[in-house]
Design a protein around this motif. Structure first.
Motif, PDB file in Angstrom:
ATOM      1  N   ILE A   1       0.842  -1.204   0.000  1.00 14.70           N
ATOM      2  CA  ILE A   1       0.000   0.000   0.000  1.00 14.70           C
ATOM      3  C   ILE A   1       0.873   1.249   0.000  1.00 14.70           C
ATOM      4  N   SER A   2       2.008   1.201   0.710  1.00 15.24           N
ATOM      5  CA  SER A   2       2.930   2.332   0.737  1.00 15.24           C
ATOM      6  C   SER A   2       3.463   2.635  -0.656  1.00 15.24           C
ATOM      7  N   VAL A   3       3.777   1.587  -1.410  1.00 18.33           N
ATOM      8  CA  VAL A   3       4.242   1.773  -2.793  1.00 18.33           C
ATOM      9  C   VAL A   3       3.126   2.367  -3.652  1.00 18.33           C
ATOM     10  N   MET A   4       1.897   1.884  -3.466  1.00 22.31           N
ATOM     11  CA  MET A   4       0.766   2.397  -4.229  1.00 22.31           C
ATOM     12  C   MET A   4       0.498   3.867  -3.912  1.00 22.31           C
ATOM     13  N   ALA A   5       0.783   4.271  -2.689  1.00 21.42           N
ATOM     14  CA  ALA A   5       0.539   5.659  -2.276  1.00 21.42           C
ATOM     15  C   ALA A   5       1.542   6.627  -2.892  1.00 21.42           C
ATOM     16  N   LEU A   6       2.599   6.084  -3.477  1.00 22.88           N
ATOM     17  CA  LEU A   6       3.644   6.929  -4.041  1.00 22.88           C
ATOM     18  C   LEU A   6       3.139   7.795  -5.195  1.00 22.88           C
ATOM     19  N   LEU A   7       2.328   7.218  -6.072  1.00 22.37           N
ATOM     20  CA  LEU A   7       1.879   7.949  -7.259  1.00 22.37           C
ATOM     21  C   LEU A   7       1.076   9.199  -6.901  1.00 22.37           C
ATOM     22  N   PRO A   8       0.032   9.100  -6.058  1.00 20.57           N
ATOM     23  CA  PRO A   8      -0.677  10.331  -5.693  1.00 20.57           C
ATOM     24  C   PRO A   8       0.198  11.322  -4.938  1.00 20.57           C
ATOM     25  N   ALA A   9       1.132  10.824  -4.120  1.00 25.64           N
ATOM     26  CA  ALA A   9       2.029  11.727  -3.397  1.00 25.64           C
ATOM     27  C   ALA A   9       2.907  12.518  -4.368  1.00 25.64           C
TER      28      ALA A   9
END
Length: 255
Positions: free
Chosen positions: A207-215
């Protein structure tokens, strides 16, 4: 089957909330150079325990901080100037991770919020602090150690590193790059501390990796906006951002 559908729906809701939170946190960081962990951990706390929220922060925080760090041309100069503070951050974070329990009561977070509000009010009132070059070797390791301990307790690495870096009277771009350097080291140290405590799990890492794009998307928009404003307006936005973050953290007082 209904249980499976319900579980899927809850996962979609959680992932959507995480994406929106990191988009907002990235935008704040892009504009004022900080705030991603504060915004993200504060809002993620509505959905999950603080320790789990801190684990989700690792990848977006690390990548956005490295991006911020490499965006300027003063990396080696800043590294030579701030290395004592950076060592203190690592030592404080790892030391704190070994003996400090997660901030379940919220007291450390409240104190951090109050400190941010006080600092922001002083900044908006144009009361400036300054640290002379001769005192840096004395103050840097102490500031780093305290910042590391605060990081271990709250997963937020703003106080006292940010006021100290601003007291060094760096130029706008130098300050942004110095913040990126400090936050990068803090993120790595926090990740090591969480790993030692067993808080980093595969599902959370995904999930942390997935959150990278919006960040990254939010940070890109924020940086574009920052490039359009003057140094005076940037300073005002910087302190207003700190004030809002501090009010958000200290709001636990009234809950």
């Amino acid at each position: 089957m209904p249980t499976s559908l319900s579980l899927s729906a809850s996962h979609i809701t959680l992932l959507s909330a995480v994406a929106a939170i990191f988009l907002l946190a990235g935008f704040v960081k892009g504009v004022v150079g900080l705030g991603l962990p504060t915004v993200a951990v504060g809002l993620l706390g509505l959905f999950m325990p603080p320790l789990q929220a801190a684990a989700l922060l690792i990848v977006p925080s690390l990548v956005t901080n490295v991006w911020q760090l490499l965006a300027g041309g003063r990396f080696l100069w800043l590294l030579r100037r701030l290395w004592l503070m950076l060592l203190g951050i690592v030592a404080g974070t790892l030391l704190g991770a070994n003996f400090m329990a997660p901030d379940a009561s919220g007291r450390a977070t409240v104190f951090l919020g109050v400190a941010l509000v006080a600092y922001a009010v002083l900044g908006l009132a144009a009361i400036r602090f300054s640290v002379s070059a001769g005192r840096e070797k004395t103050w840097s390791p102490l500031i780093g150690l305290i910042t590391g301990l605060v990081t271990a307790a709250t997963a937020v690495f703003v106080i006292p590193a940010v006021p100290y870096l601003q007291a060094l009277n760096l130029e706008k771009d130098e300050l942004i790059q110095a913040l990126g350097l400090s936050f990068t080291v803090s993120t790595i140290a926090m990740a090591i501390g969480l790993a030692q405590g067993g808080a980093l799990q595969m599902e959370g890492a995904a999930i942390s990796v997935m959150a990278l794009l919006p960040a990254l998307g939010g940070m890109f928009i924020g940086q574009w906006m920052r490039g359009k404003i003057s140094a005076t307006l940037f300073r005002r936005c910087f302190f207003i951002g700190l004030l809002l973050l501090g009010l958000h953290l200290s709001s636990h007082l009234w809950r």
